[in-house]
Design a protein around this motif. Structure first.
Motif, PDB file in Angstrom:
ATOM      1  N   ARG A   1      17.484  22.160 -15.689  1.00 36.39           N
ATOM      2  CA  ARG A   1      18.294  21.124 -16.310  1.00 36.39           C
ATOM      3  C   ARG A   1      18.748  20.504 -15.866  1.00 36.39           C
ATOM      4  O   ARG A   1      20.209  18.764 -16.378  1.00 36.39           O
TER       5      ARG A   1
ATOM      6  N   ASP B   1      19.962  27.260 -15.579  1.00 38.47           N
ATOM      7  CA  ASP B   1      19.937  26.657 -16.842  1.00 38.47           C
ATOM      8  C   ASP B   1      21.370  27.804 -18.280  1.00 38.47           C
ATOM      9  O   ASP B   1      21.937  26.661 -18.513  1.00 38.47           O
TER      10      ASP B   1
ATOM     11  N   THR C   1      24.411  25.261 -18.845  1.00 38.07           N
ATOM     12  CA  THR C   1      25.023  25.250 -20.247  1.00 38.07           C
ATOM     13  C   THR C   1      26.455  25.387 -20.247  1.00 38.07           C
ATOM     14  O   THR C   1      26.618  24.737 -21.117  1.00 38.07           O
TER      15      THR C   1
ATOM     16  N   SER D   1      28.875  22.690 -18.919  1.00 38.62           N
ATOM     17  CA  SER D   1      28.570  21.921 -19.777  1.00 38.62           C
ATOM     18  C   SER D   1      29.729  22.306 -21.040  1.00 38.62           C
ATOM     19  O   SER D   1      30.683  21.379 -21.103  1.00 38.62           O
TER      20      SER D   1
END
Length: 214
Positions: free
Chosen positions: A27, A196, A200, A203
């Motif tokens: 990522r 990952d 995510t 984020s």
């Protein structure tokens, strides 16, 4: 047999020698950074993780003997493992948790129209970030019920306190991400997949808090 139990058995047979295995975190290397956008500076990033306990319990994260063997440089790189060792997982290519966090932030900021620049290249009034990494860890906790049904989970946490300073002053936000998926073994690939998911989620959380802090 689950990998952490196997590793504990290895420890009993082989003594207290620590082994480090690299994990490639995809990522942090996938971001397509924009060449234009609102500039922002990522200043100091500190590893402020508490190695005395796991993210979801008060159990020691790493046995004190292994923590000593890791030393300062090893602690900066370690991202997964069992308290009982003797195998600890570290970021690949000699990267540190600070490196991975910087790339994750740059990727997330780019997706929201920002461009990370150096302090020397920053125009006057450019907002600046200073970061304390509070959590960056992955492991497979034992759950008897899940073990019986082959539904053990690999879990990952990424959390940081981010202080954003701009023309109107500063504000600190706590950004967190969590990821989990069902696995049978604790392979490097399974660890990377859990990260990952957590990255995510991190984020998205940053995006929800960013604009109220700039």
């Amino acid at each position: 047999m689950r990998i952490w139990m196997a590793l504990a058995a290895m420890l009993a047979l082989s003594g207290c020698s620590l082994t480090l295995k690299p994990v490639e975190l995809d990522r942090a290397k996938q971001g397509q950074l924009v060449s234009a956008g609102k500039p922002i500076v990522i200043e100091e990033i500190k590893d402020a993780r508490d190695f005395s306990k796991l993210p979801d319990s008060s159990t020691a994260r790493i046995d004190s003997d292994y923590l000593k063997q890791l030393g300062e440089a090893g602690r900066a790189r370690v991202i997964a493992g069992s308290p009982h060792g003797p195998v600890m997982l570290v970021a690949a290519h000699e990267r540190t948790v600070m490196d991975e966090t910087r790339d994750l932030l740059a990727d997330a900021l780019s997706e929201r129209g920002y461009r990370v620049v150096s302090a020397a290249d920053a125009p006057a009034g450019t907002p600046r970030m200073s970061v304390q990494v509070k959590e960056f860890w992955c492991y497979m906790p034992f759950n008897f019920g899940r073990a019986l049904t082959w539904t053990q989970q690999m879990k990952a946490w990424v959390e940081a306190d981010i202080t954003i300073t701009g023309q109107e002053g500063g504000r600190t936000i706590h950004v967190k991400g969590y990821g989990a998926h069902i696995v049978q073994t604790g392979t490097e690939r399974n660890i990377a997949q859990a990260y990952d998911l957590a990255m995510t989620d991190f984020s998205k959380d940053l995006g929800s808090k960013l604009f109220t802090s700039m």
